[in-house]
Scaffold this active site. Structure first.
Site, PDB file in Angstrom:
ATOM      1  N   ASP A 164       0.866  -1.181   0.000  1.00 45.96           N
ATOM      2  CA  ASP A 164       0.000   0.000   0.000  1.00 45.96           C
ATOM      3  C   ASP A 164       0.901   1.228   0.000  1.00 45.96           C
ATOM      4  OD1 ASP A 164      -3.229   0.264   0.787  1.00 45.96           O
ATOM      5  OD2 ASP A 164      -2.041   2.098   0.999  1.00 45.96           O
TER       6      ASP A 164
ATOM      7  N   ARG B 271     -18.973  -9.040  -0.782  1.00 45.48           N
ATOM      8  CA  ARG B 271     -19.784  -7.969  -0.202  1.00 45.48           C
ATOM      9  C   ARG B 271     -19.101  -7.467   1.056  1.00 45.48           C
ATOM     10  NH1 ARG B 271     -24.635 -11.830   0.833  1.00 45.48           N
ATOM     11  NH2 ARG B 271     -22.770 -13.054   1.212  1.00 45.48           N
TER      12      ARG B 271
ATOM     13  N   PHE C 118     -31.930  -9.928  -2.444  1.00 45.51           N
ATOM     14  CA  PHE C 118     -31.910  -8.546  -2.960  1.00 45.51           C
ATOM     15  C   PHE C 118     -33.304  -8.024  -3.294  1.00 45.51           C
ATOM     16  CE2 PHE C 118     -27.670  -6.790  -3.150  1.00 45.51           C
ATOM     17  CZ  PHE C 118     -27.000  -7.844  -2.577  1.00 45.51           C
TER      18      PHE C 118
ATOM     19  N   CYS D 132     -19.856   0.384  -4.336  1.00 48.23           N
ATOM     20  CA  CYS D 132     -19.924  -0.279  -5.651  1.00 48.23           C
ATOM     21  C   CYS D 132     -21.155   0.068  -6.492  1.00 48.23           C
ATOM     22  CB  CYS D 132     -19.871  -1.792  -5.476  1.00 48.23           C
ATOM     23  SG  CYS D 132     -18.276  -2.366  -4.911  1.00 48.23           S
TER      24      CYS D 132
ATOM     25  N   LYS E  97     -25.126  -0.058   4.971  1.00 52.05           N
ATOM     26  CA  LYS E  97     -25.870  -1.282   5.304  1.00 52.05           C
ATOM     27  C   LYS E  97     -25.308  -1.766   6.639  1.00 52.05           C
ATOM     28  CE  LYS E  97     -22.783  -4.520   3.014  1.00 52.05           C
ATOM     29  NZ  LYS E  97     -22.668  -5.685   2.159  1.00 52.05           N
TER      30      LYS E  97
HETATM   31  C1  UDX Z   1     -21.998  -5.239  -3.705  1.00 53.71           C
HETATM   32  C2  UDX Z   1     -22.188  -6.604  -4.367  1.00 53.71           C
HETATM   33  O1  UDX Z   1     -23.183  -7.369  -3.637  1.00 53.71           O
HETATM   34  C3  UDX Z   1     -20.876  -7.359  -4.423  1.00 53.71           C
HETATM   35  O2  UDX Z   1     -21.056  -8.598  -5.103  1.00 53.71           O
HETATM   36  C4  UDX Z   1     -19.843  -6.501  -5.130  1.00 53.71           C
HETATM   37  O3  UDX Z   1     -18.580  -7.137  -5.135  1.00 53.71           O
HETATM   38  C5  UDX Z   1     -19.724  -5.136  -4.461  1.00 53.71           C
HETATM   39  O4  UDX Z   1     -21.005  -4.509  -4.397  1.00 53.71           O
HETATM   40  P1  UDX Z   1     -21.765  -4.316  -1.207  1.00 53.71           P
HETATM   41  O5  UDX Z   1     -21.636  -2.962  -1.811  1.00 53.71           O
HETATM   42  O6  UDX Z   1     -20.836  -4.702  -0.116  1.00 53.71           O
HETATM   43  O7  UDX Z   1     -21.634  -5.449  -2.337  1.00 53.71           O
HETATM   44  O8  UDX Z   1     -23.235  -4.395  -0.593  1.00 53.71           O
HETATM   45  P2  UDX Z   1     -24.581  -5.209  -0.866  1.00 53.71           P
HETATM   46  O9  UDX Z   1     -24.805  -6.131   0.253  1.00 53.71           O
HETATM   47  O10 UDX Z   1     -24.630  -5.770  -2.218  1.00 53.71           O
HETATM   48  O11 UDX Z   1     -25.655  -4.027  -0.733  1.00 53.71           O
HETATM   49  C6  UDX Z   1     -25.638  -2.912  -1.631  1.00 53.71           C
HETATM   50  C7  UDX Z   1     -26.715  -1.923  -1.276  1.00 53.71           C
HETATM   51  O12 UDX Z   1     -28.004  -2.443  -1.570  1.00 53.71           O
HETATM   52  C8  UDX Z   1     -26.753  -1.541   0.207  1.00 53.71           C
HETATM   53  O13 UDX Z   1     -27.007  -0.169   0.336  1.00 53.71           O
HETATM   54  C9  UDX Z   1     -27.889  -2.369   0.750  1.00 53.71           C
HETATM   55  O14 UDX Z   1     -28.478  -1.828   1.901  1.00 53.71           O
HETATM   56  C10 UDX Z   1     -28.846  -2.360  -0.428  1.00 53.71           C
HETATM   57  N1  UDX Z   1     -29.752  -3.522  -0.434  1.00 53.71           N
HETATM   58  C11 UDX Z   1     -29.277  -4.771  -0.676  1.00 53.71           C
HETATM   59  C12 UDX Z   1     -31.117  -3.327  -0.197  1.00 53.71           C
HETATM   60  O15 UDX Z   1     -31.586  -2.202   0.026  1.00 53.71           O
HETATM   61  N2  UDX Z   1     -31.947  -4.418  -0.258  1.00 53.71           N
HETATM   62  C13 UDX Z   1     -31.487  -5.679  -0.505  1.00 53.71           C
HETATM   63  O16 UDX Z   1     -32.321  -6.613  -0.529  1.00 53.71           O
HETATM   64  C14 UDX Z   1     -30.120  -5.860  -0.711  1.00 53.71           C
END
Ligand code: UDX
Length: 426
Positions: A31, A150, A245, A256, A317
């Site tokens: 890093d 995630r 989801f 992401c 989240k």
């Molecule tokens: C995501 C992808 O899931 C992962 O595969 C990728 O590598 C990076 O992006 P992450 O950003 O860690 O991962 O969070 P994730 O759990 O996917 O949630 C993304 C957003 O969607 C959050 O704000 C979460 O609160 C929201 N979400 C997710 C919902 O509102 N409802 C759901 O049912 C699922």
């Protein structure tokens, strides 16, 4: 056992380095921040990620994991070099490749012959070529291997991947990369670099589409008197749809989805296709913040200007301390702009954070409720369920609750005297 260098120690890089060491490989992580490297060498992990500190400690103790400052010092002995640097969003929505280019330029001359450089950062289609050109070497290979972890369950996701995607024009190089993950026994998708790069964007954009769909559906449910949780239950048993989801919330955020959906729209646009469907998905999400703000306003029995609002949850989240593009913060900012004063609690946030400037953050969920006109649940931390709601109601000026994650049982909180509003249910 292979010798591996990992460039970048963010969520993806650090988890990748730690679990590759756990799989038995010899890993050096690099890093640019000296202070971060010094902390990591002591096993001090700067992010909240279940199981990660244990893996780092295990790797350090076994002598299979090391941390150095600067990419150059990590790659000389490496058979494999993972690029895990960030790709921030550029001004036009496209991914900014500055850090990838810098890393590639720094390591180009130092790579040993036959080394394989693996792109794990989420990069636009065609970036494998960009890295190849920047490295300026015809005796090394560049392979795309997108990461699907995630936040919050990064270690688990890496050790139990649904699939491993490898994009390469060279079959032998792809097989060498695949061998690194052999013990994970995951389905392998070996494809060309452009397809591998597209898979990452397409997956995240599709997941964001599911969440926007259910958020829009929740609005319809509210309007017609249906319960979105029952609707999703009835939909999810259909294997083509599934249950994942489809939880409504204040909108999707994080490091992401916002970046990758916009980049996907941009990639399509550059290629001459208007991805209107995905633009709609983004619009639904942007509108969701405003809907949540309006919900809170409706719940208040005083004007929002001057109202005292208690907030539970600030991270994007649960089970992470990441605030990047957090819908919770977005809603808080909108309420503040309307003149409300906010006191917030989040189990993962203590001490000042630049993105929370101007928001009063307390370290006690009850303290934020004292004298409040409304309580708003914005992040789905499980521990909120187990708090004493009779006590909370007693502390507030008015026992009013907006649950933007449908986390709580309406009947139970109503019994404690609350007026309750969730999402997509009467
Ligand atoms: C995501 C992808 O899931 C992962 O595969 C990728 O590598 C990076 O992006 P992450 O950003 O860690 O991962 O969070 P994730 O759990 O996917 O949630 C993304 C957003 O969607 C959050 O704000 C979460 O609160 C929201 N979400 C997710 C919902 O509102 N409802 C759901 O049912 C699922």
């Amino acid at each position: 056992m292979s010798t591996i260098a990992v460039i970048g120690t963010g969520y993806v890089g650090l988890t990748t380095g730690a679990y590759l060491a756990h799989l038995g490989h010899q890993v050096t992580c690099a890093d640019i921040f000296e202070e971060k490297v010094a902390r990591l060498r002591k096993g001090d992990v700067p992010i909240l990620e279940a199981g990660l500190e244990e893996l780092v400690t295990e790797g350090l103790a076994a002598g299979r994991l090391d941390f150095v400052v600067g990419a150059a010092g990590a790659v000389e002995d490496a058979e494999f070099v993972f690029l895990c640097v960030q790709t921030p969003q550029g001004e036009d929505g496209s991914a900014d490749l500055t850090y990838i280019r810098e890393a590639a330029a720094e390591i180009g001359e130092r790579l040993r012959p036959e080394a394989i450089v693996i792109n794990k950062s989420t990069v636009p289609v065609g970036s494998t070529r960009v890295v190849e050109q920047t490295l300026g070497r015809d005796d090394v290979f560049v392979v795309s291997n997108p990461e699907f972890l995630r936040e919050g369950s990064a270690v688990y996701d890496c050790l139990h991947p649904d699939r491993i995607v490898i994009g390469s024009d060279d079959q032998a190089a792809a097989m060498r990369v695949a061998a690194l993950f052999e013990s994970l026994k995951a389905p392998l998708v070996i494809t060309d670099p452009a397809s591998a790069e597209t898979i990452k964007y397409a997956s995240n954009a599709f997941l964001a589409t599911k969440v926007s769909y259910v958020n829009a559906l929740a609005n319809v449910c509210e309007a017609v008197g249906a319960d979105v949780r029952e609707v999703v239950l009835g939909m999810g048993y259909d294997k083509r749809i599934g249950f994942e989801f489809l939880k409504p919330g204040p909108g999707w955020g994080g490091s992401c989805f916002p970046k990758d959906t916009r980049a996907m729209v941009r990639i399509a646009e550059d290629a001459g296709y208007d991805f209107g469907l995905l633009r709609g998905v983004i619009t639904v999400n942007d509108e969701q913040y405003e809907r949540m703000t309006a919900k809170v306003e409706r719940m208040l029995d005083v004007p929002v200007d001057g109202a005292s609002i208690a907030v539970w949850g600030l991270t994007f989240k649960a089970r992470t301390d990441d605030l990047r593009d957090s819908p919770s913060v977005e809603v808080v900012r909108r309420l503040q702009a309307k003149g409300a004063s906010i006191k917030a609690y989040d189990p993962a946030i203590s001490g000042p954070r630049p993105s929370l400037e101007g928001i009063e953050v307390l370290d006690d969920p009850y303290a934020v409720c004292e004298g409040a006109d409304v309580l708003v649940v914005l992040t789905e931390w499980d521990e909120f369920r187990w708090l004493d709601f009779a006590k909370v109601a007693g502390l507030m000026r008015a026992a009013r609750l907006v649950d933007t994650r449908n986390l709580l049982e309406p009947a139970a909180v109503r019994r404690r005297g609350f007026t309750y509003d969730g999402l997509g249910r009467a």
